[in-house]
Design a protein around this motif. Structure first.
Motif: not given
Length: 382
Positions: A9-24
């Motif tokens: 899930s992309l549901a919380q503020y975190g490093g992995v979530e930020r990296v995936i979002s920026d990459k996509m």
């Protein structure tokens, strides 16, 4: 090219979530057809802005609901959820027909491998190869689970590690391992911290792996010498109560804040960043903070800080887990504004190596070469 990213899930503020979002977002702007498949997104909104051209598909499995039960009931629910997941995953992959699948969440990889056919699977190692060896609560079930995960990782076409240290661990059991650092949400303004505010910042999930007891012990040594400085902690997690109790009993100048969607402003209002982790697969907050001009101090833990901090130049690397030396280095920076300024300039410069314009071409080369290799294999079979 059609690329599927797969995460819980992309549901919380975190490093992995930020990296995936920026990459996509970067990939879709380069003309790639990007899909995000999640299993447990539900009604949660993504914490970071996603381009509207990204296809977001939530399978609606809700794996977490199994933990509402115990014993055989939990096992039965888990089996049912796994069956539901595999059925939906197979249908979704068949409908999308991606050129490449990028796996982020290790718990899902066995099913992806089963249904992907000849579609290449690239796995990102955000957890580190041997992360459980740093867990104080390691038990037989955890060790067995680690073995199960590593089998899935090693069946992927390529494993991408974030550091050389992690890559070397993977190479002991897997053949195709590549190193590409995380892209970092770099400060892209002309505004930087003034390093005059008497504020130290800590950013991260408040969990055991982040070394919260170390952080509190360090601050206990520092505060009597610098009572006019404050420690601002941004994060959520089970160790929050420990910090709150310490604050009350020691009358510490510690302030706990909710995770911020504008963490750059928080960096700029600080003068030093500290990281006390037992281990870090990368340590995203380090180059983030550096890009805002913050000198950083971290334990030289496996594996991220060693690749990011140049000891004595843009920050300090402290031998694990020397609390007294960490406190002395922090006091040195607090006392010496000229040293903070020197390290601030070097930090801004060194952080630039992690910006998207430098890292993403490495990913694009990997995606393109992997796709081409698949096409070559197909042509040989015709």
């Amino acid at each position: 090219m059609r690329i599927v990213f797969h995460y819980n899930s992309l549901a919380q503020y975190g490093g992995v979530e930020r990296v995936i979002s920026d990459k996509m977002n970067y990939m879709v702007n380069m003309g790639y057809d990007i899909y995000m498949i999640t299993t447990d997104q539900g009604t949660h909104l993504p914490p970071y802005k996603l381009d509207s051209r990204i296809h977001f598909i939530d399978l609606g499995i809700r794996f977490h609901t199994q933990y509402n039960y115990s014993g055989l009931k939990r096992l039965w629910i888990a089996i049912q959820l796994e069956r539901k997941y595999r059925k939906k995953l197979r249908t979704t992959i068949n409908n999308i027909k991606p050129d490449i699948i990028v796996g982020i969440a290790p718990m899902d990889l066995h099913a992806v491998i089963k249904y992907k056919g000849d579609i290449p699977l690239i796995v990102e190692s955000h957890l580190m190869c041997d992360y459980t060896k740093f867990n104080e609560k390691t038990s037989l079930p955890i060790l067995l689970h680690r073995i199960h995960l590593k089998k899935a990782y090693c069946r992927a076409d390529i494993i991408v590690a974030l550091t050389e240290g992690d890559a070397n661990d993977w190479r002991k059991s897997c053949n195709k391992v590549k190193v590409i650092p995380n892209i970092v949400h770099i400060n892209n303004t002309d505004s930087y911290c003034k390093i005059t505010n008497k504020s130290v910042i800590f950013v991260g999930r408040l969990t055991t792996s982040k070394g919260i007891p170390y952080l509190l012990s360090i601050w206990n040594l520092v505060q009597p010498k610098h009572p006019d400085w404050t420690l601002n902690i941004y994060g959520e997690g089970p160790e929050k109560e420990l910090i709150t109790n310490f604050n009350k009993s020691h009358h510490a100048n510690i302030f706990i804040h909710e995770p911020s969607s504008d963490i750059m402003s928080c960096y700029k209002n600080s003068s030093i960043l500290v990281m006390t982790s037992y281990f870090e697969s990368f340590g995203l907050v380090l180059p983030e903070a550096m890009s805002c001009g913050l000198p950083t101090i971290a334990f030289d833990c496996p594996y991220g800080p060693h690749d990011i901090i140049e000891d004595g130049l843009n920050g300090f690397l402290i031998e694990c887990y020397n609390i007294e030396k960490f406190a002395n280095s922090l006091c040195l920076l607090m006392d010496n504004s000229h040293l903070r300024k020197h390290m601030s300039i070097k930090a801004i410069q060194s952080a630039q190596r992690y910006k998207a314009e430098r890292i993403m071409p490495q990913w694009i080369d990997l995606y393109e070469s992997t796709r081409q290799e698949r096409l070559s294999k197909k042509s040989k079979t015709i």
